[in-house]
Design an enzyme around this catalytic site. Structure first.
Site, short mmCIF file in Angstrom:
data_model
loop_
_atom_site.label_atom_id
_atom_site.label_comp_id
_atom_site.label_asym_id
_atom_site.label_seq_id
_atom_site.Cartn_x
_atom_site.Cartn_y
_atom_site.Cartn_z
CG ASP A 71 -4.54 5.65 0.90
OD1 ASP A 71 -5.38 4.79 1.15
OD2 ASP A 71 -4.50 6.78 1.47
CG ASP A 86 -2.29 0.42 0.98
OD1 ASP A 86 -2.45 1.50 0.40
OD2 ASP A 86 -3.22 -0.30 1.37
CD GLU A 97 -8.85 4.59 -1.74
OE1 GLU A 97 -9.79 4.33 -0.99
OE2 GLU A 97 -7.85 5.26 -1.36
CG HIS A 129 -9.00 -1.38 4.25
ND1 HIS A 129 -8.76 -1.38 2.88
CD2 HIS A 129 -8.59 -0.17 4.70
CE1 HIS A 129 -8.22 -0.22 2.54
NE2 HIS A 129 -8.12 0.53 3.62
CG ASP A 130 -11.35 2.07 3.37
OD1 ASP A 130 -10.89 2.04 4.52
OD2 ASP A 130 -10.70 2.47 2.38
C1 NOJ Z 1 -8.14 5.20 1.87
C2 NOJ Z 1 -7.83 4.03 2.73
O1 NOJ Z 1 -8.29 2.87 2.11
C3 NOJ Z 1 -8.48 4.30 4.07
O2 NOJ Z 1 -8.47 3.18 4.90
C4 NOJ Z 1 -7.77 5.47 4.69
O3 NOJ Z 1 -8.44 5.83 5.87
C5 NOJ Z 1 -7.76 6.68 3.76
N1 NOJ Z 1 -7.48 6.34 2.41
C6 NOJ Z 1 -6.72 7.66 4.21
O4 NOJ Z 1 -5.44 7.15 3.97
#
Ligand code: NOJ
Length: 549
Positions: A200, A98, A242, A316-317
């Site tokens: 990210d 990541d 992302e 994970h989000d």
């Molecule tokens: C996206 C990540 O997937 C998330 O978990 C994170 O809180 C934010 N970006 C900030 O880095």
């Protein structure tokens, strides 16, 4: 289309904190991942996307990095990391790390230096503005984690920007030295043998704050080209950005073959389509499958000839796929397999989030204090404490879409804490672990696990699954989603019932002639098309291949 090594790969995402705890301190770690590599080998995945393991004060569980070249103590050591890269390689598994470079932790030495004084060399690595004329915040930019995106620094009398928590100051990508420090760091990791990066919130690095632009800013693509040139471009890597705001056109700019930017991006239309205009995910609308079908179709068609899709339901989000898009009660197994079928036969690279392969579900913690996630805590404060939403509605939002749904520890067996740890887990285990766990899945040849294993294997064997052109079929049937993929003389036909009711589906002659043998089916026994009709049980999915071989 140029063939790439990752085209027929399936990626498995590990959230290290919740995967497996080797030293029993309650927190998953790198040795824990090493000890479970055989499990991943059994599943057949060839790439691991590792959520951040770098040194971090863990304000946002590692997405706040204080040293890019060190490993967080709770996850292990640099030697453990090197061992993981080597042990995975031995099993034919590559590691994708990541890359969190929109921001660092406020404890990163660059920011510590930057705080020293406005003429410090590192000051310009971050984004500073003077107060507005009334002395308040420079503008009304909001943090994605609630509240203003500006934090006041008493010492210098200026504000710094943080699009996430105030412990995650945004880096200033206009600074050339910063950019080259990042590329060098990326090369340092590539030299260690990692095979790529998940990037990210990468669509934020071209921001133009004074014009109020955060995502998809004017300098985004030039910067990605520069990054490509100075780091991974000359190596055979996989890179995925992302990008919450990506449209198909934008995705082509990132991943088009001639663009020399990224391999692919994550786009989130299947998520944001159901967000509320005012409260976002905290008051999301029910999933409408007819909307979903159009979204997936649009993306498949747009990237049929150029660019590359990422295929994923959750990470994970996000909430657990079977809870959000399927039925996590009566038809958990059937709907989990149907949802896997839906995306794994599409064109692109499939991603499996840990636990998805055993059908793990969302969780409901009775106490608010059981929740750990900073996003949940900040949003609660912002919405409930200021009476914009009542407690009950907010809890419903957290149950449905909160990030801790994905972060409860991996359920390995039915022993205490699901075999994740013998210590006290950092986040409570989902109480359904006695029924839903890896040990049980491996013992049942009809489990969700073995269905995923089958899909992963098929992708390695069937070029039509990787390169076939997508076409939606039988569109008039509201209760099913059906599509074909064609490559050379081969055709795949995918038919799925996305409802919890039996459906009688009319299958036109031209589709029947393409339906050869069944290669994936989520119900036991045969199901034949008779008199141009296919009767599908709740969430039943069938895939046919008409191959020349
Ligand atoms: C996206 C990540 O997937 C998330 O978990 C994170 O809180 C934010 N970006 C900030 O880095």
């Amino acid at each position: 289309m140029l063939r790439r090594w990752w085209h027929d790969a399936v990626v498995y995402q590990i959230y290290p904190r919740s995967f497996y705890d080797d030293n029993n301190d309650g927190i998953g770690d790198i040795p824990g991942i090493i000890s479970k590599l055989d499990y991943l080998k059994e599943l057949g995945v060839s790439i691991i996307w590792l959520s951040p393991v770098y040194q971090s004060p863990m304000d946002d569980n590692g997405y706040d990095i204080s040293d890019y070249k060190a490993i967080a103590e709770e996850f292990g050591t640099m030697e453990d990391m090197e061992q993981l890269i080597a042990a995975a390689k031995q099993k034919g598994i590559s590691i994708m790390m990541d890359l969190v470079v929109n921001h660092t932790s406020d404890e990163h030495s660059w920011f510590v230096e930057a705080l020293q004084s406005p003429d410090n060399k590192y000051r310009d690595y971050y984004i500073w503005r003077d107060p507005a004329t009334n002395g308040g915040v420079p503008n009304d930019l909001q943090s994605i984690f609630s509240g203003s995106a500006w934090e006041f620094d008493e010492k210098s009398g200026q504000y710094y920007l943080h699009l996430f928590s105030k412990k995650q100051p945004d880096l200033n990508w206009d600074n050339e030295q910063l950019r080259h420090d990042i590329y060098n760091m990326m090369n340092w990791w590539l030299d260690k043998g990692i095979k790529g990066f998940r990037m990210d919130v990468i669509d934020l690095i071209g921001k133009d704050i004074d014009k109020g632009i955060t995502g998809n800013g004017p300098s985004l693509h030039p910067r990605l080209k520069e990054m490509n040139q100075h780091s991974f471009g000359s190596r055979d890597t996989i890179t995925v950005g992302e990008t919450w705001g990506a449209t198909p056109d934008i995705a082509l700019q990132y991943s088009g073959e001639s663009r020399e930017e990224l391999s692919m991006v994550f786009q989130f239309e299947h998520v944001t389509a159901f967000h509320d205009e005012q409260f976002g995910k905290w008051k999301s609308k029910p999933v409408d499958f007819n909307v979903l079908k159009d979204i997936f179709t649009k993306w498949q068609l747009a990237l049929n000839d150029d660019g590359w899709n990422s295929l994923f339901w959750n990470n994970h989000d996000l909430p657990r796929v079977v809870s959000k898009y399927g039925d996590d009660k009566e038809y958990r197994t059937e709907s989990a397999k149907m949802l896997a079928t839906m995306i794994h036969f599409m064109k692109g690279t499939p991603y499996i989030f840990q636990g998805e392969e055993i059908g793990m579900t969302n969780v409901k913690f009775p106490q608010f204090s059981d929740y750990n996630d900073i996003e949940i805590h900040n949003a609660y404060q912002d919405l409930v404490d200021s009476n914009k939403l009542d407690h009950e509605s907010m809890m419903e939002g957290i149950y449905a879409d909160g990030r801790d749904n994905a972060r409860t520890p991996m359920q390995w067996d039915d022993s205490l804490h699901a075999g994740f740890t013998t210590g006290t887990p950092w986040l409570k285990v989902n109480p359904n672990y006695d029924n839903i766990n890896v040990e049980q899945a491996l013992d049942d040849k009809d489990s969700i696990f073995y269905y995923y294993k089958h899909l992963v294997q098929l992708r390695k064997e069937m070029p039509v699954m990787v390169y076939g052109k997508f076409k939606r079929i039988i569109e008039q049937e509201q209760a099913v989603f059906a599509y074909q993929r064609t490559h050379e003389n081969d055709t795949l036909t995918v038919i799925l019932n996305h409802t919890n009711q039996v459906q009688h589906v009319k299958i036109p002659e031209e589709v029947i002639t393409e339906c050869g043998k069944v290669i994936a089916h989520n119900y036991k026994g045969d199901n034949h098309i008779q008199h141009h009709e296919l009767v599908l049980q709740p969430y039943e999915s069938i895939v046919y291949v008409n191959a020349t071989v």
